[in-house]
Design a protein around this motif. Structure first.
Motif, PDB file in Angstrom:
ATOM      1  N   LEU A  83       0.844  -1.193   0.000  1.00  0.00           N
ATOM      2  CA  LEU A  83       0.000   0.000   0.000  1.00  0.00           C
ATOM      3  C   LEU A  83       0.876   1.239   0.000  1.00  0.00           C
ATOM      4  N   ALA A  84       0.509   2.222  -0.811  1.00  0.00           N
ATOM      5  CA  ALA A  84       1.277   3.470  -0.860  1.00  0.00           C
ATOM      6  C   ALA A  84       1.191   4.222   0.459  1.00  0.00           C
ATOM      7  N   SER A  85       0.088   4.097   1.154  1.00  0.00           N
ATOM      8  CA  SER A  85      -0.097   4.843   2.401  1.00  0.00           C
ATOM      9  C   SER A  85      -0.311   3.889   3.580  1.00  0.00           C
ATOM     10  N   LEU A  86       0.605   2.974   3.743  1.00  0.00           N
ATOM     11  CA  LEU A  86       0.535   2.012   4.837  1.00  0.00           C
ATOM     12  C   LEU A  86       0.813   2.709   6.170  1.00  0.00           C
ATOM     13  N   ALA A  87      -0.032   2.468   7.145  1.00  0.00           N
ATOM     14  CA  ALA A  87       0.203   3.025   8.483  1.00  0.00           C
ATOM     15  C   ALA A  87       1.498   2.440   9.036  1.00  0.00           C
ATOM     16  N   PRO A  88       2.320   3.267   9.677  1.00  0.00           N
ATOM     17  CA  PRO A  88       3.589   2.761  10.207  1.00  0.00           C
ATOM     18  C   PRO A  88       3.380   1.815  11.382  1.00  0.00           C
ATOM     19  N   ILE A  89       4.411   1.049  11.648  1.00  0.00           N
ATOM     20  CA  ILE A  89       4.451   0.205  12.839  1.00  0.00           C
ATOM     21  C   ILE A  89       5.188   1.015  13.901  1.00  0.00           C
ATOM     22  N   VAL A  90       4.600   1.123  15.063  1.00  0.00           N
ATOM     23  CA  VAL A  90       5.220   1.893  16.134  1.00  0.00           C
ATOM     24  C   VAL A  90       6.295   1.047  16.804  1.00  0.00           C
ATOM     25  N   ALA A  91       7.462   1.639  16.966  1.00  0.00           N
ATOM     26  CA  ALA A  91       8.580   1.024  17.690  1.00  0.00           C
ATOM     27  C   ALA A  91       9.158   2.095  18.607  1.00  0.00           C
ATOM     28  N   THR A  92       9.944   1.687  19.544  1.00  0.00           N
ATOM     29  CA  THR A  92      10.442   2.626  20.552  1.00  0.00           C
ATOM     30  C   THR A  92      11.924   2.937  20.375  1.00  0.00           C
ATOM     31  N   THR A  93      12.317   4.047  20.967  1.00  0.00           N
ATOM     32  CA  THR A  93      13.734   4.414  20.971  1.00  0.00           C
ATOM     33  C   THR A  93      14.556   3.337  21.675  1.00  0.00           C
ATOM     34  N   GLY A  94      14.007   2.765  22.731  1.00  0.00           N
ATOM     35  CA  GLY A  94      14.704   1.702  23.447  1.00  0.00           C
ATOM     36  C   GLY A  94      14.952   0.493  22.568  1.00  0.00           C
ATOM     37  N   GLN A  95      13.964   0.138  21.762  1.00  0.00           N
ATOM     38  CA  GLN A  95      14.118  -1.000  20.857  1.00  0.00           C
ATOM     39  C   GLN A  95      15.160  -0.702  19.785  1.00  0.00           C
ATOM     40  N   LEU A  96      15.082   0.491  19.220  1.00  0.00           N
ATOM     41  CA  LEU A  96      16.036   0.876  18.185  1.00  0.00           C
ATOM     42  C   LEU A  96      17.466   0.874  18.747  1.00  0.00           C
ATOM     43  N   GLU A  97      17.644   1.425  19.922  1.00  0.00           N
ATOM     44  CA  GLU A  97      18.971   1.467  20.543  1.00  0.00           C
ATOM     45  C   GLU A  97      19.473   0.066  20.899  1.00  0.00           C
ATOM     46  N   TYR A  98      18.562  -0.781  21.389  1.00  0.00           N
ATOM     47  CA  TYR A  98      18.953  -2.153  21.708  1.00  0.00           C
ATOM     48  C   TYR A  98      19.445  -2.863  20.445  1.00  0.00           C
ATOM     49  N   GLU A  99      18.684  -2.745  19.368  1.00  0.00           N
ATOM     50  CA  GLU A  99      19.056  -3.410  18.125  1.00  0.00           C
ATOM     51  C   GLU A  99      20.360  -2.851  17.560  1.00  0.00           C
ATOM     52  N   TRP A 100      20.567  -1.550  17.725  1.00  0.00           N
ATOM     53  CA  TRP A 100      21.808  -0.939  17.238  1.00  0.00           C
ATOM     54  C   TRP A 100      23.016  -1.569  17.944  1.00  0.00           C
ATOM     55  N   GLY A 101      22.926  -1.690  19.254  1.00  0.00           N
ATOM     56  CA  GLY A 101      23.999  -2.317  20.013  1.00  0.00           C
ATOM     57  C   GLY A 101      24.189  -3.778  19.617  1.00  0.00           C
ATOM     58  N   HIS A 102      23.101  -4.477  19.405  1.00  0.00           N
ATOM     59  CA  HIS A 102      23.140  -5.880  18.989  1.00  0.00           C
ATOM     60  C   HIS A 102      23.822  -6.012  17.625  1.00  0.00           C
ATOM     61  N   LEU A 103      23.454  -5.122  16.699  1.00  0.00           N
ATOM     62  CA  LEU A 103      24.062  -5.154  15.365  1.00  0.00           C
ATOM     63  C   LEU A 103      25.557  -4.846  15.434  1.00  0.00           C
ATOM     64  N   LEU A 104      25.918  -3.807  16.161  1.00  0.00           N
ATOM     65  CA  LEU A 104      27.340  -3.458  16.266  1.00  0.00           C
ATOM     66  C   LEU A 104      28.149  -4.610  16.844  1.00  0.00           C
ATOM     67  N   HIS A 105      27.600  -5.278  17.836  1.00  0.00           N
ATOM     68  CA  HIS A 105      28.284  -6.428  18.435  1.00  0.00           C
ATOM     69  C   HIS A 105      28.499  -7.530  17.396  1.00  0.00           C
ATOM     70  N   LYS A 106      27.476  -7.814  16.600  1.00  0.00           N
ATOM     71  CA  LYS A 106      27.595  -8.827  15.545  1.00  0.00           C
ATOM     72  C   LYS A 106      28.645  -8.431  14.512  1.00  0.00           C
ATOM     73  N   LEU A 107      28.574  -7.170  14.071  1.00  0.00           N
ATOM     74  CA  LEU A 107      29.468  -6.716  13.006  1.00  0.00           C
ATOM     75  C   LEU A 107      30.924  -6.653  13.450  1.00  0.00           C
ATOM     76  N   LYS A 108      31.143  -6.371  14.708  1.00  0.00           N
ATOM     77  CA  LYS A 108      32.517  -6.246  15.204  1.00  0.00           C
ATOM     78  C   LYS A 108      33.323  -7.505  14.906  1.00  0.00           C
ATOM     79  N   SER A 109      32.698  -8.665  15.048  1.00  0.00           N
ATOM     80  CA  SER A 109      33.423  -9.909  14.772  1.00  0.00           C
ATOM     81  C   SER A 109      33.166 -10.438  13.360  1.00  0.00           C
ATOM     82  N   ARG A 110      31.955 -10.265  12.838  1.00  0.00           N
ATOM     83  CA  ARG A 110      31.602 -10.848  11.542  1.00  0.00           C
ATOM     84  C   ARG A 110      32.072 -10.012  10.357  1.00  0.00           C
TER      85      ARG A 110
END
Length: 142
Positions: A83-110
């Motif tokens: 849909l061109a005008s799909l309602a967004p999915i709400v996510a939180t700053t805490g979730q985004l920050e958690y995932e950022w840290g998780h990704l950085l940890h993965k990338l550091k070794s991989r």
């Protein structure tokens, strides 16, 4: 299964390919085409969307767009209608920050080169998500 809130531009090649595969699996689950993964916590926010099928298709479209930007050949025909005008999915700053840290940890070794490239960046969300203040998601398993 990890359906990242983070914009797919930050994923390394391995991560982007895995996200594509896992998103296709999520799409099959949401369509009722599998017996497993029906209650996977990563799917909760899609199930809670007023149009879960359009939401996962919109997510896949964002992953596909990133694949095109990188010159990959992901099969667009696997994405259902969007849909061109799909309602967004709400996510939180805490979730985004958690995932950022998780990704950085993965990338550091991989993928040390990718880690070096993005480690000082600020996390940005996949455009499908609307980020609001709040803690890590209840369904997340830190």
């Amino acid at each position: 299964m990890r359906l990242w809130t983070i914009h797919p531009e930050f994923l390394d090649t391995k991560g982007l390919i895995a996200l594509w595969r896992e998103s296709l699996l999520a799409q099959a689950v949401i369509r009722g085409q599998t017996k497993g993964y029906k209650h996977h916590p990563q799917l909760i926010r899609f199930y809670e969307h007023h149009s879960p099928r359009y939401a996962i298709n919109g997510f896949l479209a964002q992953v596909h767009a990133e694949s095109l930007r990188r010159g990959y050949n992901f099969d667009k025909s696997k994405i259902g209608p969007t849909l061109a005008s799909l309602a967004p999915i709400v996510a939180t700053t805490g979730q985004l920050e958690y995932e950022w840290g998780h990704l950085l940890h993965k990338l550091k070794s991989r993928s040390p080169d990718e880690y070096s490239r993005i480690r000082n960046f600020r996390a940005r969300a996949n455009p499908l998500f609307l980020i609001t203040a709040g803690p890590i998601a209840d369904w997340e398993k830190p």
